[in-house]
Design an enzyme around this catalytic site. Structure first.
Site, PDB file in Angstrom:
ATOM      1  CG  ASP A 306       9.205  78.445  96.352  1.00 39.35           C
ATOM      2  OD1 ASP A 306       8.360  77.664  96.799  1.00 39.35           O
ATOM      3  OD2 ASP A 306      10.369  78.519  96.772  1.00 39.35           O
ATOM      4  CG  ASN A 314      13.662  79.922 108.033  1.00 39.17           C
ATOM      5  OD1 ASN A 314      13.345  80.930 108.645  1.00 39.17           O
ATOM      6  ND2 ASN A 314      12.778  79.132 107.452  1.00 39.17           N
ATOM      7  CG  HIS A 319      12.610  79.172 112.432  1.00 40.54           C
ATOM      8  ND1 HIS A 319      12.005  78.571 111.358  1.00 40.54           N
ATOM      9  CD2 HIS A 319      13.524  78.284 112.885  1.00 40.54           C
ATOM     10  CE1 HIS A 319      12.522  77.378 111.162  1.00 40.54           C
ATOM     11  NE2 HIS A 319      13.451  77.165 112.075  1.00 40.54           N
ATOM     12  CG  ASP A 323       8.002  83.342 111.118  1.00 42.11           C
ATOM     13  OD1 ASP A 323       8.050  82.456 110.246  1.00 42.11           O
ATOM     14  OD2 ASP A 323       7.826  83.097 112.325  1.00 42.11           O
ATOM     15  CD  GLU A 349       9.948  77.541 101.309  1.00 46.85           C
ATOM     16  OE1 GLU A 349       9.322  77.249 102.355  1.00 46.85           O
ATOM     17  OE2 GLU A 349      10.878  76.844 100.862  1.00 46.85           O
TER      18      GLU A 349
END
Lengths: 447, 134
Positions: A306, A314, A319, A323, A349
């Protein structure tokens, strides 16, 4: 016809249309481009409610976050004013949490209706998927027959998969000489990390059971280059001198291009953002591996990974940066794990890796390598340079934990402990973790 | 709500032992409640349907009574969160009384509600009670 009659007719028509949608035996949702749900029928609520962590169905993307983390991006990146965003995408639902008759696999299609509306169609395809898997074997068999081939090598294997003799076709297709091949395991033809000792004998066992065993993938030449091949193993009717069974191995060089069917299959099994496997790929491959284990026991390990404080990344950088971090992490995973490992993005994630023929300690060592690789790197997005870390939980199959659910649960518990201990670390599962996380998770929905 | 102050307005969505109370009430009394009541039997056929639910759902009682609840009347509840809870309670012979947040899909519009699920081994009638979020 009077005005009143026409109005009544329109109302009746509207009512009939509404009933038609309402009673459709498939889930229908109309949402805005940002996922906000405007309309849905009962079957959609039936299928979506168990997935919506917050018990509200305000937003389609939020409701499906856990099983289709790339959907929001997929819809955002769909530039055409209208058209099919995804068609029959399989969503795998974690087993074990939802009771017996629950849907395990949903099929999702999304159509962009215009600049303001999306239509989503959801169907429970749990039973079809099981049948499909059986059919795919047959498909592979047909493919092998009709695919035009560049050349093939015919190899005779003994009962343990060792190459018994050399012939010209082996030299022509692979470049290996007699001295390099005779007496060697047929692992010789696989690139490093693309198979395990157990997988090699699984194939021989499959051939004994079904009459043949077939797989596609890259194979290795003597000069270190690789080529795409279809490989079939079948048992030879006669026994060898010692009375043991023997096999024929046919390696068909199918040229550079993957067949169209395989490309489509690859798209259906890939996560759109990272190019890793998606949940479907993970569940299918992991379940197959654990099934093989039942016949021939072997160590099998799992790692849940994770990205730490991902929400903060974020929030702080946007965002697009989030990404980029996930794509970077995907590349680190590809770089760290073997081809035979099943690596997939299973949540926003969250990533999972199943490691065939690997012990807990072995898996923990690889996870640690990944952790260090990530911690030492930085992702450049525009002017920003983002450093991030990962936490990992490691678990392995033992007498108590043999199912995919049990293994995932343990890896999750270890991951939870890694997060609790301060993140940026790898924790291996122990019995003590099961008790402490069970207590910590009591009444909550997990991490 | 003063004009609704009948005998039945004493019965509330969240009160304890509601299943026994509902069983003792006449259909007319159920119609006086300010939340939806759907009663159904062991075969999931709807046996009781009060005025509040009928009005909120836009379905006249004659189109609902006698119909199977989870496949015809409310397919949106046919999952492990609702339908299976009743099955499980029946199989284990235990009483069920649970309140959950849920979303109904009246006329294709998602509507947030609280559902109270009530069943007991002693009673033939099970209940799904519906309170619309205000």
């Amino acid at each position: 016809m009077t005005e009143a009659d026409r109005l009544q007719e329109e109302r009746d028509e509207h009512e009939a249309l509404l009933q038609f949608l309402y009673l459709a035996p498939t889930g229908l949702v109309q949402a805005a481009l940002d996922g906000a749900i405007a309309m849905m029928n009962p079957v959609a609520a039936q299928l979506l409610m168990p997935l919506a962590a917050d018990s509200s169905l305000d937003n389609l993307f939020t409701a499906l976050e856990g099983v289709a983390p790339d959907l929001r991006l997929l819809c955002r990146d769909f530039a055409a004013p209208q058209g099919i965003v995804c068609d029959g995408k399989y969503l795998h639902i974690q087993a074990g949490t939802q009771g017996r008759n629950a849907a395990r696999v949903l099929s999702l299609s999304v159509v962009k209706l215009g600049e303001t509306r999306l239509m989503a169609v959801l169907t429970d395809v749990t039973a079809q998927v099981r049948r499909e898997r059986e059919l795919r074997q047959t498909d592979a068999w047909l493919n092998a027959i009709i695919t035009s081939i560049a050349d093939y090598a015919l190899v005779r294997l003994d009962h343990e998969g060792r190459i018994e003799s050399w012939n010209e076709s082996i030299g022509r297709v692979t470049g290996f000489t007699a001295a390099q091949t005779v007496g060697q395991s047929y692992a010789l033809f696989y690139p490093a990390g693309a198979t395990t000792r157990e997988h090699l004998s699984d194939r021989l066992r499959e051939a004994d059971r079904d009459g043949w065993s077939l797989d596609d993938g890259m194979r290795l030449r003597a000069d270190g280059s690789s080529f795409r091949a279809t490989v079939m193993i079948s048992p030879l009717p006669e026994l060898d001198e010692d009375g043991a069974s023997a096999y024929s191995l046919v390696i068909r060089d199918v040229g550079d291009k993957a067949p169209a069917g395989e490309r489509a299959r690859h798209a259906a099994l890939s996560d759109y953002l990272t190019g890793l496997g998606n949940r479907r790929a993970f569940f299918e491959s992991a379940e197959l591996e654990l099934e093989r284990r039942v016949h021939v026991p072997r160590p099998t390990a799992m790692i849940m990974i994770d990205a730490d404080h991902f929400k903060a990344i974020n929030d702080q950088h946007g965002h697009a940066a989030g990404d980029a971090v996930l794509r970077h992490l995907g590349d680190c995973l590809k770089h760290t794990f073997r081809e035979v490992d099943v690596v997939a993005r299973v949540g926003g994630e969250e990533f999972a890796v199943l490691l065939p023929s690997t012990s807990m300690a072995g898996a923990a060592a690889v996870a640690e390598r990944l952790r260090m690789l990530v911690a030492a790197a930085a992702v450049n997005v525009g002017a920003a340079s983002i450093s991030y870390t990962v936490s990992a939980g490691v678990a392995a199959v033992d007498a108590e934990a043999t199912s995919l659910e049990a293994l995932m649960k343990r890896a999750d518990q270890a991951l939870y402990a890694a997060k609790g201990a301060g993140r940026n670390r790898v924790v291996s599962w122990t019995e003590a973790l099961a008790d402490s996380t069970a207590a910590a998770l009591e009444g909550g929905d997990g991490h | 709500m003063t004009q609704a102050a009948s005998a039945t307005s004493e019965v509330h969505f969240a009160q304890p032992n509601l299943g026994e109370q509902l069983a003792a009430m006449s259909d007319q009394a159920l119609d006086g409640l300010d939340f939806g009541v759907i009663g159904f039997d062991g075969g999931t056929f709807v046996t009781r349907y009060n005025a509040f639910e009928s009005k909120a759902a836009g379905l006249p009682p004659n189109r609902v009574l006698g119909q199977p609840l989870f496949t015809v009347v409310a397919p949106c509840m046919n999952n492990f969160m609702v339908a299976q809870r009743f099955e499980d309670a029946h199989d284990s012979g235990e009483a069920l009384d649970a309140t959950i947040d849920y979303v109904l899909t009246l006329r294709m519009r998602p509507v947030k509600v609280a559902l109270r699920l009530i069943a007991s081994p002693a009673s033939g009638t099970r209940y799904v009670l519906v309170r619309r979020a205000t």
